[in-house]
Design a protein around this motif. Structure first.
Motif, mmCIF file in Angstrom:
data_model
loop_
_atom_site.group_PDB
_atom_site.id
_atom_site.type_symbol
_atom_site.label_atom_id
_atom_site.label_comp_id
_atom_site.label_asym_id
_atom_site.label_seq_id
_atom_site.Cartn_x
_atom_site.Cartn_y
_atom_site.Cartn_z
ATOM 1 N N UNK A 81 0.846 -1.179 0.000
ATOM 2 C CA UNK A 81 0.000 0.000 0.000
ATOM 3 C C UNK A 81 0.888 1.238 0.000
ATOM 4 N N UNK A 82 0.511 2.235 -0.757
ATOM 5 C CA UNK A 82 1.319 3.441 -0.869
ATOM 6 C C UNK A 82 0.941 4.448 0.213
ATOM 7 N N UNK A 83 1.588 5.594 0.172
ATOM 8 C CA UNK A 83 1.336 6.647 1.139
ATOM 9 C C UNK A 83 -0.084 7.178 1.015
ATOM 10 N N UNK A 84 -0.524 7.869 2.069
ATOM 11 C CA UNK A 84 -1.860 8.474 2.049
ATOM 12 C C UNK A 84 -1.913 9.582 1.007
ATOM 13 N N UNK A 85 -3.085 9.749 0.433
ATOM 14 C CA UNK A 85 -3.313 10.785 -0.576
ATOM 15 C C UNK A 85 -4.047 11.930 0.087
ATOM 16 N N UNK A 86 -3.519 13.144 -0.081
ATOM 17 C CA UNK A 86 -4.163 14.329 0.485
ATOM 18 C C UNK A 86 -5.287 14.804 -0.419
ATOM 19 N N UNK A 87 -6.438 15.059 0.197
ATOM 20 C CA UNK A 87 -7.596 15.585 -0.522
ATOM 21 C C UNK A 87 -7.938 16.940 0.097
ATOM 22 N N UNK A 88 -7.872 17.992 -0.691
ATOM 23 C CA UNK A 88 -8.210 19.320 -0.208
ATOM 24 C C UNK A 88 -9.723 19.452 -0.163
ATOM 25 N N UNK A 89 -10.254 19.767 1.012
ATOM 26 C CA UNK A 89 -11.699 19.842 1.217
ATOM 27 C C UNK A 89 -12.115 21.253 1.601
ATOM 28 N N UNK A 90 -13.235 21.704 1.034
ATOM 29 C CA UNK A 90 -13.795 23.019 1.340
ATOM 30 C C UNK A 90 -15.295 22.891 1.522
ATOM 31 N N UNK A 91 -15.830 23.747 2.354
ATOM 32 C CA UNK A 91 -17.278 23.769 2.573
ATOM 33 C C UNK A 91 -17.911 24.643 1.501
ATOM 34 N N UNK A 92 -18.924 24.130 0.833
ATOM 35 C CA UNK A 92 -19.691 24.868 -0.176
ATOM 36 C C UNK A 92 -21.159 24.733 0.191
ATOM 37 N N UNK A 93 -21.720 25.775 0.749
ATOM 38 C CA UNK A 93 -23.120 25.722 1.184
ATOM 39 C C UNK A 93 -23.274 24.702 2.296
ATOM 40 N N UNK A 94 -24.119 23.690 2.057
ATOM 41 C CA UNK A 94 -24.372 22.670 3.068
ATOM 42 C C UNK A 94 -23.588 21.385 2.797
ATOM 43 N N UNK A 95 -22.661 21.408 1.867
ATOM 44 C CA UNK A 95 -21.914 20.198 1.513
ATOM 45 C C UNK A 95 -20.419 20.480 1.529
ATOM 46 N N UNK A 96 -19.662 19.410 1.586
ATOM 47 C CA UNK A 96 -18.221 19.462 1.459
ATOM 48 C C UNK A 96 -17.844 19.018 0.053
ATOM 49 N N UNK A 97 -16.914 19.716 -0.549
ATOM 50 C CA UNK A 97 -16.380 19.316 -1.846
ATOM 51 C C UNK A 97 -14.874 19.120 -1.686
ATOM 52 N N UNK A 98 -14.334 18.181 -2.447
ATOM 53 C CA UNK A 98 -12.911 17.905 -2.337
ATOM 54 C C UNK A 98 -12.315 17.558 -3.676
ATOM 55 N N UNK A 99 -10.996 17.686 -3.734
ATOM 56 C CA UNK A 99 -10.305 17.361 -4.964
ATOM 57 C C UNK A 99 -8.941 16.752 -4.642
ATOM 58 N N UNK A 100 -8.568 15.819 -5.492
ATOM 59 C CA UNK A 100 -7.232 15.237 -5.453
ATOM 60 C C UNK A 100 -6.630 15.580 -6.810
ATOM 61 N N UNK A 101 -5.924 16.685 -6.852
ATOM 62 C CA UNK A 101 -5.456 17.246 -8.115
ATOM 63 C C UNK A 101 -4.547 16.299 -8.891
ATOM 64 N N UNK A 102 -3.652 15.576 -8.205
ATOM 65 C CA UNK A 102 -2.702 14.735 -8.934
ATOM 66 C C UNK A 102 -3.366 13.562 -9.651
ATOM 67 N N UNK A 103 -4.594 13.217 -9.246
ATOM 68 C CA UNK A 103 -5.314 12.133 -9.916
ATOM 69 C C UNK A 103 -6.539 12.641 -10.675
ATOM 70 N N UNK A 104 -6.833 13.931 -10.568
ATOM 71 C CA UNK A 104 -7.991 14.497 -11.258
ATOM 72 C C UNK A 104 -9.322 13.998 -10.718
ATOM 73 N N UNK A 105 -9.372 13.707 -9.427
ATOM 74 C CA UNK A 105 -10.590 13.177 -8.811
ATOM 75 C C UNK A 105 -11.245 14.258 -7.965
#
Length: 144
Positions: A1-25
């Motif tokens: 298993x590889x290292x943990x992947x960082x996901x940048x998370x931000x609050x948008x209204x009543x939901x959380x949105x996140x992105x993993x830029x290096x994988x485009x997810x």
């Protein structure tokens, strides 16, 4: 298993949105747990199985991280200064309010890494050697 992947998370209204830029997810969820599951599912489609670490971005949390870094730096300096005064670890922990395990870890770090020593500070005038004739000439002799 590889290292943990960082996901940048931000609050948008009543939901959380996140992105993993290096994988485009990208993902979303009503809670951070739901966001993590959504991001992990998106990564699974790319056959990436590393654990996801959420990094929540808010101005308040950025300030909190900054203050925590400043505290760690100040604690390291205080522990070093007190240790140089031959204070035992239990007394250092009591004086700083830090757990004894953290004080011992900082002392061990200091012992193994000489770059973490506090820089030498000049002695106060009261602590200077009174016999140092270069700074304190004997009575009757004055430098011109």
């Amino acid at each position: 298993m590889s290292e943990a992947i960082d996901c940048l998370a931000q609050r948008r209204g009543r939901a959380w949105v996140g992105r993993v830029a290096e994988h485009g997810v990208y993902g979303h969820g009503r809670t951070l747990k739901a966001l993590r599951v959504d991001i992990a599912a998106g990564l699974a489609h790319l056959e990436v199985t590393a654990p996801v670490t959420l990094v929540v971005e808010t101005p308040e949390l950025a300030h909190l991280r900054s203050v925590a870094n400043d505290y760690s730096t100040a604690l390291r300096a205080a522990v070093t200064a007190l240790a140089l005064r031959s204070m035992p670890p239990a007394d250092i922990a009591l004086a700083t309010g830090a757990p004894i395990t953290r004080v011992k870890a900082l002392l061990a770090e200091r012992a193994t890494s000489p770059t973490n020593h506090a820089p030498a500070t000049p002695l106060d005038e009261a602590e200077q050697d009174p016999l140092d004739t270069a700074k304190h000439p004997p009575e009757g002799e004055r430098k011109c």
